[in-house]
Design a protein around this motif. Sequence first.
Motif, PDB file in Angstrom:
ATOM      1  N   ASP A   1      10.907  -4.590 -77.775  1.00 58.30           N
ATOM      2  CA  ASP A   1      11.120  -5.934 -78.309  1.00 58.30           C
ATOM      3  C   ASP A   1      12.483  -6.074 -78.965  1.00 58.30           C
ATOM      4  OD1 ASP A   1      10.357  -4.251 -80.385  1.00 58.30           O
ATOM      5  OD2 ASP A   1       8.741  -5.537 -81.117  1.00 58.30           O
TER       6      ASP A   1
ATOM      7  N   VAL B   1       7.351  -6.066 -72.051  1.00 55.88           N
ATOM      8  CA  VAL B   1       7.947  -5.981 -73.381  1.00 55.88           C
ATOM      9  C   VAL B   1       7.030  -5.146 -74.269  1.00 55.88           C
ATOM     10  CG1 VAL B   1       8.751  -7.255 -75.400  1.00 55.88           C
ATOM     11  CG2 VAL B   1       9.035  -8.237 -73.118  1.00 55.88           C
TER      12      VAL B   1
ATOM     13  N   HIS C   1       5.944  -4.474 -77.498  1.00 56.32           N
ATOM     14  CA  HIS C   1       6.003  -5.317 -78.690  1.00 56.32           C
ATOM     15  C   HIS C   1       5.392  -4.554 -79.868  1.00 56.32           C
ATOM     16  CE1 HIS C   1       5.157  -9.685 -80.294  1.00 56.32           C
ATOM     17  NE2 HIS C   1       5.572  -8.865 -81.250  1.00 56.32           N
TER      18      HIS C   1
ATOM     19  N   SER D   1       8.665 -10.724 -85.292  1.00 58.14           N
ATOM     20  CA  SER D   1       7.696 -10.896 -84.217  1.00 58.14           C
ATOM     21  C   SER D   1       7.864 -12.261 -83.560  1.00 58.14           C
ATOM     22  CB  SER D   1       6.276 -10.751 -84.760  1.00 58.14           C
ATOM     23  OG  SER D   1       5.345 -10.676 -83.705  1.00 58.14           O
TER      24      SER D   1
ATOM     25  N   TYR E   1       6.557 -13.527 -77.080  1.00 56.44           N
ATOM     26  CA  TYR E   1       7.379 -13.345 -75.891  1.00 56.44           C
ATOM     27  C   TYR E   1       6.714 -13.936 -74.648  1.00 56.44           C
ATOM     28  CZ  TYR E   1       9.634 -10.114 -79.099  1.00 56.44           C
ATOM     29  OH  TYR E   1      10.267  -9.582 -80.198  1.00 56.44           O
TER      30      TYR E   1
ATOM     31  N   ASP F   1       3.445  -9.227 -72.466  1.00 55.44           N
ATOM     32  CA  ASP F   1       3.732  -9.044 -73.885  1.00 55.44           C
ATOM     33  C   ASP F   1       2.746  -8.002 -74.405  1.00 55.44           C
ATOM     34  OD1 ASP F   1       4.544  -9.302 -76.477  1.00 55.44           O
ATOM     35  OD2 ASP F   1       4.181 -11.457 -76.634  1.00 55.44           O
TER      36      ASP F   1
END
Length: 611
Positions: free
Chosen positions: A444, A474, A476, A504, A507, A544
């Motif tokens: 991320d 991603v 995350h 945060s 995404y 995500d």
Amino acid sequence: MPTVSDFIIERIREWGVTRVFGFPGDGIGAFDGALGRAERHDGGLEYIRPTHEEICALMATAHAKFTGEVGVCIATSSPGAFHLLNGLYDAQMDNQPVVAIVGQQGLASVGTFNQQESNLERVFADVAAYVQTITTPEQAEAVIDIAFRTAIARHQPTVVILPHDVQAMDAVTPGAKHWVSRSSVAAASATITPPAEAIAHAAEIINAGEKVTFLVGAGATGATDEVLEAARLAGAGIITALRGKDVVPSDIPYHTQQLGLLGSLPSLHQIKRCDTIVLLGTNYPYGEFLPATGQARGIQVDIIPEHLGVRYPTELNLWGDVKATLTALIPLLRAKEDLGWQEKIAEEMRGWEREMLAQTDVTFETGANPRKVIHELNQRLPENAIVTADAGTTADWFGHHIRLRRGMRGDLSGRLATMLAAMPYAVAAKFAYSDRTVVCTIGDGAFQMLGMNELITVKKYLDRWENGRFIVVVMHNDDLAQVSWEMRTEDGNPLWEGSQDVQSVDYAGWAELLGFRGIRLHDDASVGAAMDEAFAHDGVTLIDAYVSKNVPPLPPHITVEYAKNTAKALLSGDPSELAVIRDSAAALVTEQVERVKGALHLGGRDDDGPR
């Protein structure tokens, strides 16, 4: 009347270039206008304009890596030219042929401190093997040709500076005049084979070895068959440097993948036990993971002479390209009758793969297991897929869990090790091979740097791709996790939230806003279904993946220093102390249990010394 810019565009095409990566601006304005004219008359170059000049240079580097062609990037004068630097350093450090064409203010402004006039030759002098300003139309032919010829022969970036007024001058065909060069578009021959006596000496060394190891880098790209045949005859084990991962197929049983902090234990054991090491197209920089001085006889093969003999005290250095050198060497190698070395390596690698699989099944209280995410991704990679990674913890999971079969490609920024490259690399790969599935694995933190904006580039050019499948995973975890672990393990510092926290972001929502498919993955139970959905979709998908930040990217062997630094960091007020201990312990099973004891300063030894 054609202009200097018109001539340069046509000359670039003569060098075999069909695609360039550029960003416009007034300093390169006349050249941009010529690019537009050429495109309207079907005689131009495919012009890809991402969201930033830095991405132009990174994409040009990736194009060179994935295609073997010269990558070309274009930008205006300062500050646009300055933005190219990071991508050009990526090309320099990973030995890629890239030509950058940058604008400059008019000739009369040079040296007068005019707006956006700067000494670009000085700026690019460190990064480029050749930097030159075109000051007259007669000079354009030779400068462009030297730039391309040097980039190809030296495997380095070069820079051509083009003042704005020169861009619009009438083109001139150079004549046979004093001070005027008439140049050629022929590249220098790239096939170099060392002398016969040196090849014979290499064969003697390898034939005499009982425990031979090949360390293979990206410089061996295109020589897969020769590497495998030489290893078969020599009874050699094979290790690949991270950028050489796709040179040797993962199904070769005595290929133990990578070496070092994100490598495998069988690779480390090979290095510690081999009596002969052959470095093929690699400038592997981590000397602590190479054999002890005097342990192994060494041979190095590299097309870049400066790389020879600088990482290990090799007995023989062969200046040549890997394919040609091995082609000459193979007839002189005697087939080993005793394959015990190879068989032992293969046996250890099977055990390592079982350990890697076991680690993917561990669950955590916070987030999915990042290893499981990449493992399940790997299980679904189709033939000829291309996978990119950033230089954070994603690179660790890439090394540990991605297994590239023959025909697949995978890459990341190597010696520059920049987190920025994963998305530019993936997009450039998709342009180069629009019929293939491309997967970008990215943290991320890296995604916020250059990844999010590049989804805009994807949206802009998606209709040019034959196969629409483009997957972004991603990782995350709201943390610059690789740097957090480096702070702990290298310097004994606790996590500093002020520098490490990543804001945060939804995404998947960002992908959906752009019209793409977004998938949110919060736990291990969702991983398989998320991957199935992504690979079934003939379009752009962003997964995500909310993963635990406390899973340690542990090296295959825990050193005393690593153990002490980790313990020091955890005892110094690391805000994630309990989670790190809990998740580290949970992550490591079978042989890894002993390694986590060492990491947490609980003692333990193995046959190679303290953990």
